[in-house]
Scaffold this active site. Structure first.
Site, PDB file in Angstrom:
ATOM      1  N   VAL A 111       0.920  -1.102   0.113  1.00 21.19           N
ATOM      2  CA  VAL A 111       0.033  -0.215  -0.034  1.00 21.19           C
ATOM      3  C   VAL A 111       0.747   1.330   0.008  1.00 21.19           C
ATOM      4  CG1 VAL A 111      -1.936  -0.984   1.208  1.00 21.19           C
ATOM      5  CG2 VAL A 111      -0.292  -0.143   2.421  1.00 21.19           C
ATOM      6  N   THR A 113       2.663   4.815   0.789  1.00 19.73           N
ATOM      7  CA  THR A 113       3.276   5.222   2.207  1.00 19.73           C
ATOM      8  C   THR A 113       3.542   6.974   1.946  1.00 19.73           C
ATOM      9  OG1 THR A 113       5.260   4.621   1.486  1.00 19.73           O
ATOM     10  CG2 THR A 113       4.036   3.263   3.340  1.00 19.73           C
ATOM     11  N   PRO A 114       2.567   7.671   1.436  1.00 22.77           N
ATOM     12  CA  PRO A 114       3.027   9.118   1.359  1.00 22.77           C
ATOM     13  C   PRO A 114       3.546   9.712   2.487  1.00 22.77           C
ATOM     14  CG  PRO A 114       0.569   8.950   1.762  1.00 22.77           C
ATOM     15  CD  PRO A 114       1.062   7.586   1.991  1.00 22.77           C
ATOM     16  N   LYS A 249      16.807   0.292   0.312  1.00 23.84           N
ATOM     17  CA  LYS A 249      15.868   0.631  -0.864  1.00 23.84           C
ATOM     18  C   LYS A 249      15.817   2.246  -0.495  1.00 23.84           C
ATOM     19  CE  LYS A 249      12.119   1.164  -3.469  1.00 23.84           C
ATOM     20  NZ  LYS A 249      11.966   0.942  -4.597  1.00 23.84           N
ATOM     21  N   PHE A 255      20.693   7.578  -3.974  1.00 25.43           N
ATOM     22  CA  PHE A 255      21.770   7.682  -4.827  1.00 25.43           C
ATOM     23  C   PHE A 255      21.341   8.014  -6.177  1.00 25.43           C
ATOM     24  CE2 PHE A 255      26.114   6.049  -3.349  1.00 25.43           C
ATOM     25  CZ  PHE A 255      25.688   6.170  -2.059  1.00 25.43           C
ATOM     26  N   CYS A 305       8.651   7.979  -5.568  1.00 28.99           N
ATOM     27  CA  CYS A 305       9.579   7.529  -4.417  1.00 28.99           C
ATOM     28  C   CYS A 305      10.535   8.226  -4.066  1.00 28.99           C
ATOM     29  CB  CYS A 305      10.136   6.209  -4.902  1.00 28.99           C
ATOM     30  SG  CYS A 305       8.959   4.866  -4.757  1.00 28.99           S
ATOM     31  N   PHE A 306      11.385   8.986  -5.125  1.00 26.72           N
ATOM     32  CA  PHE A 306      12.587   9.633  -4.939  1.00 26.72           C
ATOM     33  C   PHE A 306      12.324  10.808  -3.750  1.00 26.72           C
ATOM     34  CE2 PHE A 306      15.008   9.088  -9.158  1.00 26.72           C
ATOM     35  CZ  PHE A 306      14.996   7.731  -8.811  1.00 26.72           C
TER      36      PHE A 306
HETATM   37  C1  UDX Z   1       4.384   1.952  -4.372  1.00 28.87           C
HETATM   38  C2  UDX Z   1       4.994   1.612  -2.854  1.00 28.87           C
HETATM   39  O1  UDX Z   1       4.559   0.436  -2.518  1.00 28.87           O
HETATM   40  C3  UDX Z   1       4.838   2.617  -2.012  1.00 28.87           C
HETATM   41  O2  UDX Z   1       5.821   2.173  -0.999  1.00 28.87           O
HETATM   42  C4  UDX Z   1       5.577   3.912  -2.414  1.00 28.87           C
HETATM   43  O3  UDX Z   1       5.397   4.964  -1.298  1.00 28.87           O
HETATM   44  C5  UDX Z   1       4.765   4.459  -3.655  1.00 28.87           C
HETATM   45  O4  UDX Z   1       4.930   3.558  -4.805  1.00 28.87           O
HETATM   46  P1  UDX Z   1       2.080   2.100  -5.330  1.00 28.87           P
HETATM   47  O5  UDX Z   1       1.877   0.820  -5.589  1.00 28.87           O
HETATM   48  O6  UDX Z   1       2.790   2.799  -6.389  1.00 28.87           O
HETATM   49  O7  UDX Z   1       3.243   2.083  -4.138  1.00 28.87           O
HETATM   50  O8  UDX Z   1       0.921   3.108  -4.606  1.00 28.87           O
HETATM   51  P2  UDX Z   1      -0.424   3.213  -5.158  1.00 28.87           P
HETATM   52  O9  UDX Z   1      -0.629   2.902  -6.593  1.00 28.87           O
HETATM   53  O10 UDX Z   1      -1.195   4.412  -4.640  1.00 28.87           O
HETATM   54  O11 UDX Z   1      -1.144   1.924  -4.677  1.00 28.87           O
HETATM   55  C6  UDX Z   1      -1.361   1.641  -3.527  1.00 28.87           C
HETATM   56  C7  UDX Z   1      -2.874   0.909  -3.417  1.00 28.87           C
HETATM   57  O12 UDX Z   1      -3.131   0.548  -2.001  1.00 28.87           O
HETATM   58  C8  UDX Z   1      -3.993   1.934  -3.741  1.00 28.87           C
HETATM   59  O13 UDX Z   1      -4.600   1.115  -4.883  1.00 28.87           O
HETATM   60  C9  UDX Z   1      -4.658   1.958  -2.601  1.00 28.87           C
HETATM   61  O14 UDX Z   1      -6.362   1.962  -2.667  1.00 28.87           O
HETATM   62  C10 UDX Z   1      -4.439   0.695  -1.583  1.00 28.87           C
HETATM   63  N1  UDX Z   1      -4.852   0.627  -0.250  1.00 28.87           N
HETATM   64  C11 UDX Z   1      -4.065   1.633   0.589  1.00 28.87           C
HETATM   65  C12 UDX Z   1      -5.478  -0.350   0.308  1.00 28.87           C
HETATM   66  O15 UDX Z   1      -5.879  -1.329  -0.460  1.00 28.87           O
HETATM   67  N2  UDX Z   1      -5.531  -0.372   1.776  1.00 28.87           N
HETATM   68  C13 UDX Z   1      -5.041   0.441   2.375  1.00 28.87           C
HETATM   69  O16 UDX Z   1      -5.131   0.720   3.589  1.00 28.87           O
HETATM   70  C14 UDX Z   1      -4.392   1.558   1.901  1.00 28.87           C
HETATM   71  C1  UDX Z   2      12.519   5.052  -9.122  1.00 22.47           C
HETATM   72  C2  UDX Z   2      13.438   3.835  -9.155  1.00 22.47           C
HETATM   73  O1  UDX Z   2      14.271   3.946 -10.312  1.00 22.47           O
HETATM   74  C3  UDX Z   2      13.112   2.284  -8.658  1.00 22.47           C
HETATM   75  O2  UDX Z   2      14.145   1.482  -8.753  1.00 22.47           O
HETATM   76  C4  UDX Z   2      12.170   2.603  -7.490  1.00 22.47           C
HETATM   77  O3  UDX Z   2      11.640   1.171  -7.330  1.00 22.47           O
HETATM   78  C5  UDX Z   2      11.168   3.543  -7.810  1.00 22.47           C
HETATM   79  O4  UDX Z   2      11.801   4.864  -7.920  1.00 22.47           O
HETATM   80  P1  UDX Z   2      10.632   5.573 -10.965  1.00 22.47           P
HETATM   81  O5  UDX Z   2      10.287   6.876 -10.051  1.00 22.47           O
HETATM   82  O6  UDX Z   2       9.513   4.728 -11.456  1.00 22.47           O
HETATM   83  O7  UDX Z   2      11.802   4.648 -10.331  1.00 22.47           O
HETATM   84  O8  UDX Z   2      11.528   5.918 -12.323  1.00 22.47           O
HETATM   85  P2  UDX Z   2      13.028   6.618 -12.753  1.00 22.47           P
HETATM   86  O9  UDX Z   2      13.085   6.012 -14.063  1.00 22.47           O
HETATM   87  O10 UDX Z   2      13.981   6.245 -11.763  1.00 22.47           O
HETATM   88  O11 UDX Z   2      12.750   7.937 -12.882  1.00 22.47           O
HETATM   89  C6  UDX Z   2      12.601   8.876 -11.720  1.00 22.47           C
HETATM   90  C7  UDX Z   2      12.668  10.116 -12.140  1.00 22.47           C
HETATM   91  O12 UDX Z   2      13.942  10.711 -12.573  1.00 22.47           O
HETATM   92  C8  UDX Z   2      11.769  10.622 -13.414  1.00 22.47           C
HETATM   93  O13 UDX Z   2      11.356  11.936 -13.110  1.00 22.47           O
HETATM   94  C9  UDX Z   2      12.645  10.826 -14.436  1.00 22.47           C
HETATM   95  O14 UDX Z   2      12.393  11.617 -15.521  1.00 22.47           O
HETATM   96  C10 UDX Z   2      13.982  11.456 -13.947  1.00 22.47           C
HETATM   97  N1  UDX Z   2      15.170  10.987 -14.517  1.00 22.47           N
HETATM   98  C11 UDX Z   2      15.537   9.845 -14.573  1.00 22.47           C
HETATM   99  C12 UDX Z   2      16.120  12.076 -15.111  1.00 22.47           C
HETATM  100  O15 UDX Z   2      15.673  13.246 -14.831  1.00 22.47           O
HETATM  101  N2  UDX Z   2      17.183  11.867 -15.717  1.00 22.47           N
HETATM  102  C13 UDX Z   2      17.843  10.266 -15.747  1.00 22.47           C
HETATM  103  O16 UDX Z   2      18.841  10.313 -16.307  1.00 22.47           O
HETATM  104  C14 UDX Z   2      16.763   9.440 -15.110  1.00 22.47           C
END
Ligand code: UDX
Ligand code: UDX
Length: 495
Positions: A111, A113-114, A249, A255, A305-306
């Protein structure tokens, strides 16, 4: 977030045998960008395991079950095919949370984790209320021995909280009367962070650089390793203690983000000095110690995430009295915000100091290409700043919906007078004073500048914040061109 002095983790499992329990059923709590694709791939690679993904959001589950695969709630290249192959066979999407937990040998918590918006740690610490609620629900609904896998990205030592909640339930309600000889309820907690990047989720899941499993119960670790072992080479499955896994993680994301802020800082210096950031990136990336990946200068990093993970790290460091370490990592986020602000300011400045009433074509709203996700997208901040300056925005994005943009820009669609979502780049550009490229969608690299330039109000600008457009063709078509990381008028050898 409650933090305590590190102690040696203790197992919740009553079992001392290292023989891994057989996993026949998996339940995943959270059908989001991580839970949905991850479970789809596990189901695909492990046909012997029944996988059920549950979510409190009934609309989301309905979309995962939609017969029309183009309406899945998450857009990822290749996801539709994986879902089509497995859905209804050993991949299920449901809102029946308790029933799915009760049947599961293994429960993933995935789920969201904002970042907390209020209370202690607001603006930095993660809001763990959903994770805690999940742990309590698992504690209540589980049967027999259950392996609980922490999949969400969490602050270090969250597994401890999950363990404590599960242990309390194990102690309080150990022998639920079932009358059918059911095994006592026991739990093992593992950390198994997900490293997939959006837009390449399926490829990342199918061929991961590594799989990380943290825990202290060897049998549970081997059970999870056995699942990944169906398609991942043994040497790529790393085993650590719980806390190392959680911290790895956060550190990996910190990094990666740090590289982006580093190259973006150099991009600004390139613009000032006449160097070209693409050339600098190529030159430094050729050093095998540095490596060529993640050196793409742009409008700043977005995604779920970042920023959140770095702020978590910062909070953690401050908690442990490491002020200098906290400041060091916080500067990565500070530079990222500055980068977004400076792009909006630069557009205003180049357009004679005002964009009031001017039409600006914004190409791309997602935080990166090949996703419909806009969480923390730099486009949000940049568009808000331009709207604040009075601009009229014509926004194009191949995947992002109008409702999502309205939410992000804090405006109701129907009341909006100042921005519109249009169906094509040509429509966005028509009559515009400037084009601003914010997402690196492949289609924007192949735009027909001679045709587009003719429909713009002159003198017209191309602001390429991703460095993907054919700048030479745009210049030849009469546009003034600013490309991130290159001094204006200093045509680089790469163009
Ligand atoms: C991921 C990672 O798991 C999380 O740690 C990170 O902070 C964001 O990226 P992500 O799958 O991208 O999460 O999040 P999201 O697309 O928002 O999906 C979470 C889902 O959990 C939602 O569909 C929400 O409705 C559901 N949820 C949330 C539940 O079913 N039960 C809850 O109690 C809370
Ligand atoms: C990231 C991590 O890569 C992944 O391992 C982790 O599980 C979740 O967070 P994500 O956020 O989905 O994944 O995409 P990523 O490709 O990492 O890009 C993150 C942001 O960095 C984007 O806005 C992208 O445009 C930016 N980015 C990436 C750059 O500006 N320059 C680059 O060279 C690479």
């Amino acid at each position: 977030m409650t933090l305590t002095t590190p102690t040696t983790p203790t197992s919740l499992s009553s079992s001392t045998t290292p023989v891994p329990p057989q996993v026949r059923t998996i339940c995943c709590l959270g059908a989001g960008y991580v839970g949905g694709p991850t479970m789809a791939v596990i189901a695909d690679r492990c046909p012997q395991i029944q996988v059920t993904v549950v979510d409190l959001n009934a609309e989301r589950i309905a979309a995962w079950n939609d017969a029309d695969l183009s309406r899945l709630p998450v857009y990822e290249p290749g996801l539709d095919a994986v879902v089509a192959r497995n859905r209804g066979r050993n991949l299920h999407f449901s809102t029946e949370v308790d029933a799915a937990i009760a049947k599961a040998d293994m429960v993933f918590i995935s789920v969201n984790t904002p970042t907390k918006t209020r209370g202690i740690g607001a603006g930095q610490a993660s809001d763990l209320r959903w994770v805690e609620a999940c742990a309590r629900q698992v504690a209540q609904a589980a049967r027999g021995h259950t392996i609980v896998v922490e999949k969400s990205t969490l602050p270090v030592r969250t597994a401890e909280a999950i363990q404590t909640i599960l242990a309390a339930s194990q102690n309080q309600l150990p022998q639920r009367p079932t009358g059918n000889g059911e095994a006592p309820r026991t739990f093992s907690v593992l950390s198994n962070p997900e490293f997939l990047a959006e837009g390449t989720a399926i490829a990342d899941l199918e061929a991961p650089d590594r799989v990380l499993i943290g825990g202290d119960d060897p049998a549970a670790i081997e059970a999870l390793a056995g699942i990944y072992g169906q398609w991942v080479a043994p040497e790529q499955i790393l085993r650590t203690n719980l806390w190392s896994s959680e911290l790895s993680k956060l550190t990996a994301n910190a990094f990666l983000a740090q590289r982006i802020s580093s190259i973006n800082s150099i991009a600004a210096l390139c613009e000032a000095t006449g160097a070209d950031v693409r050339e600098v990136a190529r030159a430094i990336g050729a050093d095998s110690r540095i490596g060529a990946k993640f050196l793409g200068a742009g409008p700043g990093f977005g995604g779920s995430c970042f920023q959140k993970d770095i702020l978590n790290l910062v909070y953690l460091c401050r908690h442990f009295g490491l002020a200098e370490v906290a400041d060091y990592w916080e500067s990565v986020v500070t530079l990222n915000s500055w980068q977004q602000q400076r792009i909006a300011r630069l557009v205003v400045q180049k357009l004679f100091g005002t964009v009031s009433g001017k039409r600006i074509a914004v190409l791309g709203f997602a935080f990166k290409a090949n996703t419909n996700d806009t969480r923390e997208s730099p486009a949000i901040r940049i568009c808000r700043d331009l709207l604040e300056e009075g601009a009229q925005l014509a926004i194009h994005d191949p995947k992002v919906s109008e409702a999502q943009i309205a939410t992000d820009l804090g405006q109701k669609e129907q009341q909006n007078q100042h921005w519109q979502l249009v169906a094509s780049p040509a429509e966005a550009v028509n009559g515009a004073d400037a084009v601003l490229v914010l997402t690196e969608w492949q289609a924007y690299a192949a735009l027909d500048w001679p045709a587009l330039a003719g429909s713009m109000r002159q003198p017209a600008w191309l602001f390429d914040a991703r460095g993907i457009c054919d700048a030479a063709a745009a210049r030849a078509a009469g546009l003034q061109v600013w490309r991130l990381g290159a001094a204006y008028g200093n045509a680089s050898s790469g163009e």
